[in-house]
Design a protein around this motif. Sequence first.
Motif, PDB file in Angstrom:
ATOM      1  N   ASP A 165       0.762  -1.194  -0.230  1.00 11.90           N
ATOM      2  CA  ASP A 165       0.098  -0.091  -0.056  1.00 11.90           C
ATOM      3  C   ASP A 165       0.607   1.204   0.108  1.00 11.90           C
ATOM      4  O   ASP A 165       0.461   2.356   0.014  1.00 11.90           O
ATOM      5  CB  ASP A 165      -1.047   0.174   1.227  1.00 11.90           C
ATOM      6  N   GLY A 166       2.151   1.156  -0.021  1.00 12.07           N
ATOM      7  CA  GLY A 166       3.036   2.298  -0.139  1.00 12.07           C
ATOM      8  C   GLY A 166       3.198   2.994   1.166  1.00 12.07           C
ATOM      9  O   GLY A 166       3.632   4.221   1.374  1.00 12.07           O
ATOM     10  N   LYS A 167       2.636   2.564   2.402  1.00 18.50           N
ATOM     11  CA  LYS A 167       2.388   3.293   3.605  1.00 18.50           C
ATOM     12  C   LYS A 167       3.704   3.109   4.679  1.00 18.50           C
ATOM     13  O   LYS A 167       4.130   3.939   5.512  1.00 18.50           O
ATOM     14  CB  LYS A 167       1.428   3.064   4.609  1.00 18.50           C
ATOM     15  N   LEU A 168       4.501   1.821   4.337  1.00 17.11           N
ATOM     16  CA  LEU A 168       5.417   1.586   5.026  1.00 17.11           C
ATOM     17  C   LEU A 168       6.795   1.316   4.300  1.00 17.11           C
ATOM     18  O   LEU A 168       6.808   0.787   3.318  1.00 17.11           O
ATOM     19  CB  LEU A 168       5.303   0.224   6.030  1.00 17.11           C
ATOM     20  N   ALA A 169       7.891   1.726   4.748  1.00 12.90           N
ATOM     21  CA  ALA A 169       9.225   1.277   4.226  1.00 12.90           C
ATOM     22  C   ALA A 169      10.215   0.571   5.002  1.00 12.90           C
ATOM     23  O   ALA A 169       9.812   0.790   6.383  1.00 12.90           O
ATOM     24  CB  ALA A 169      10.194   2.566   3.616  1.00 12.90           C
ATOM     25  N   TYR A 170      10.747  -0.248   4.537  1.00 16.19           N
ATOM     26  CA  TYR A 170      11.725  -1.253   5.418  1.00 16.19           C
ATOM     27  C   TYR A 170      13.177  -1.211   4.873  1.00 16.19           C
ATOM     28  O   TYR A 170      13.461  -1.080   3.823  1.00 16.19           O
ATOM     29  CB  TYR A 170      11.192  -2.796   5.108  1.00 16.19           C
ATOM     30  N   MET A 171      14.106  -1.188   5.821  1.00 14.86           N
ATOM     31  CA  MET A 171      15.470  -1.073   5.692  1.00 14.86           C
ATOM     32  C   MET A 171      16.160  -2.249   6.518  1.00 14.86           C
ATOM     33  O   MET A 171      15.858  -2.370   7.567  1.00 14.86           O
ATOM     34  CB  MET A 171      16.014   0.181   5.864  1.00 14.86           C
ATOM     35  N   LEU A 172      16.811  -3.037   5.826  1.00 14.57           N
ATOM     36  CA  LEU A 172      17.731  -4.003   6.515  1.00 14.57           C
ATOM     37  C   LEU A 172      18.997  -3.367   7.060  1.00 14.57           C
ATOM     38  O   LEU A 172      19.649  -2.890   6.244  1.00 14.57           O
ATOM     39  CB  LEU A 172      18.055  -5.330   5.663  1.00 14.57           C
ATOM     40  N   ASP A 173      18.966  -3.365   8.389  1.00 18.30           N
ATOM     41  CA  ASP A 173      20.350  -2.870   9.036  1.00 18.30           C
ATOM     42  C   ASP A 173      21.006  -4.219   9.575  1.00 18.30           C
ATOM     43  O   ASP A 173      20.926  -4.789  10.612  1.00 18.30           O
ATOM     44  CB  ASP A 173      19.847  -2.125  10.091  1.00 18.30           C
ATOM     45  N   LEU A 174      21.857  -4.771   8.645  1.00 16.68           N
ATOM     46  CA  LEU A 174      22.871  -6.054   8.839  1.00 16.68           C
ATOM     47  C   LEU A 174      23.743  -5.725  10.030  1.00 16.68           C
ATOM     48  O   LEU A 174      23.793  -6.831  10.850  1.00 16.68           O
ATOM     49  CB  LEU A 174      23.784  -6.183   7.507  1.00 16.68           C
ATOM     50  N   THR A 175      24.171  -4.684  10.240  1.00 16.76           N
ATOM     51  CA  THR A 175      25.160  -4.360  11.292  1.00 16.76           C
ATOM     52  C   THR A 175      24.550  -4.621  12.542  1.00 16.76           C
ATOM     53  O   THR A 175      24.893  -5.290  13.711  1.00 16.76           O
ATOM     54  CB  THR A 175      25.729  -3.195  11.169  1.00 16.76           C
ATOM     55  N   ALA A 176      23.408  -4.193  12.922  1.00 17.29           N
ATOM     56  CA  ALA A 176      22.555  -4.148  14.126  1.00 17.29           C
ATOM     57  C   ALA A 176      21.629  -5.490  14.192  1.00 17.29           C
ATOM     58  O   ALA A 176      20.907  -5.815  15.080  1.00 17.29           O
ATOM     59  CB  ALA A 176      21.760  -3.028  14.389  1.00 17.29           C
ATOM     60  N   GLN A 177      21.536  -6.453  12.952  1.00 15.52           N
ATOM     61  CA  GLN A 177      20.911  -7.507  12.937  1.00 15.52           C
ATOM     62  C   GLN A 177      19.168  -6.970  12.917  1.00 15.52           C
ATOM     63  O   GLN A 177      18.667  -7.900  14.097  1.00 15.52           O
ATOM     64  CB  GLN A 177      21.475  -8.477  13.722  1.00 15.52           C
ATOM     65  N   ARG A 178      18.716  -6.170  12.344  1.00 16.19           N
ATOM     66  CA  ARG A 178      17.347  -5.766  12.512  1.00 16.19           C
ATOM     67  C   ARG A 178      16.915  -5.196  11.235  1.00 16.19           C
ATOM     68  O   ARG A 178      17.447  -4.924  10.143  1.00 16.19           O
ATOM     69  CB  ARG A 178      17.189  -4.694  13.476  1.00 16.19           C
ATOM     70  N   ILE A 179      15.507  -5.125  11.291  1.00 16.98           N
ATOM     71  CA  ILE A 179      14.637  -4.661  10.016  1.00 16.98           C
ATOM     72  C   ILE A 179      14.201  -3.024  10.518  1.00 16.98           C
ATOM     73  O   ILE A 179      13.185  -3.273  11.851  1.00 16.98           O
ATOM     74  CB  ILE A 179      13.646  -5.334   9.550  1.00 16.98           C
ATOM     75  N   ILE A 180      14.465  -2.171   9.933  1.00 16.10           N
ATOM     76  CA  ILE A 180      13.840  -0.807  10.522  1.00 16.10           C
ATOM     77  C   ILE A 180      12.646  -0.505   9.805  1.00 16.10           C
ATOM     78  O   ILE A 180      12.644  -0.720   8.438  1.00 16.10           O
ATOM     79  CB  ILE A 180      14.907   0.457  10.250  1.00 16.10           C
ATOM     80  N   VAL A 181      11.480  -0.091  10.333  1.00 15.54           N
ATOM     81  CA  VAL A 181      10.301   0.132   9.572  1.00 15.54           C
ATOM     82  C   VAL A 181       9.975   1.487   9.751  1.00 15.54           C
ATOM     83  O   VAL A 181       9.998   2.246  10.993  1.00 15.54           O
ATOM     84  CB  VAL A 181       9.095  -0.688  10.278  1.00 15.54           C
ATOM     85  N   LEU A 182       9.639   2.474   8.752  1.00  9.91           N
ATOM     86  CA  LEU A 182       9.547   3.635   8.513  1.00  9.91           C
ATOM     87  C   LEU A 182       8.161   4.103   7.855  1.00  9.91           C
ATOM     88  O   LEU A 182       7.721   3.250   6.897  1.00  9.91           O
ATOM     89  CB  LEU A 182      10.607   4.525   7.726  1.00  9.91           C
ATOM     90  N   ALA A 183       7.538   4.872   8.590  1.00 10.68           N
ATOM     91  CA  ALA A 183       6.104   5.375   7.787  1.00 10.68           C
ATOM     92  C   ALA A 183       6.340   6.290   6.626  1.00 10.68           C
ATOM     93  O   ALA A 183       7.150   7.243   6.835  1.00 10.68           O
ATOM     94  CB  ALA A 183       5.159   5.827   8.802  1.00 10.68           C
TER      95      ALA A 183
END
Length: 162
Positions: free
Chosen positions: A133-151
């Motif tokens: 739906d284009g409302k959320l963006a995801y970025m993989l942060d390999l260094t911290a072993q996490r996925i960041i979710v942005l609106a």
Amino acid sequence: KGYGFEVWSTDLNFKNAKQLITGLRGCCGQMDIKVKGNEIFVAENSRHRDCRYDLNGKLLGTFGKKDRSGEAGFSSCCNPMNLCFGPQGELITGESSLGLIKRFDSTGKLLGVIGTAKVATGCKNVAVHMSSDGKLAYMLDLTAQRIIVLAQKPDKKVSKVD
């Protein structure tokens, strides 16, 4: 022979290899490539640009430039690192070190900054993805072993990085 990255095509059995693109420049072993429709898109980070090719490897166009302000161009040492497509076909880019996620139209016009993820500095894979739906963006942060979710921010003219 030579240097840089190349793009090859194969059949579904990984046979009949054909070299399509040569001489691409990438940093830290990172070269993100996606196919959409009848085009190949490459985040050529060492040249601070995105490239579009047809399926035979003919260059159709490029956009981007080194831009330390981080607005319309790509900042840090080697960006954009990763790319994907939004629900309306817009090109989404991810920048390492700064964690910037941006939206561009097919001509390379900046549509806006989706957001800035807090990631460790340095060159790295920062794979990005958009929700359907284009409302959320995801970025993989390999260094911290996490996925960041942005609106996604509402569409607006971007005059500086938010």
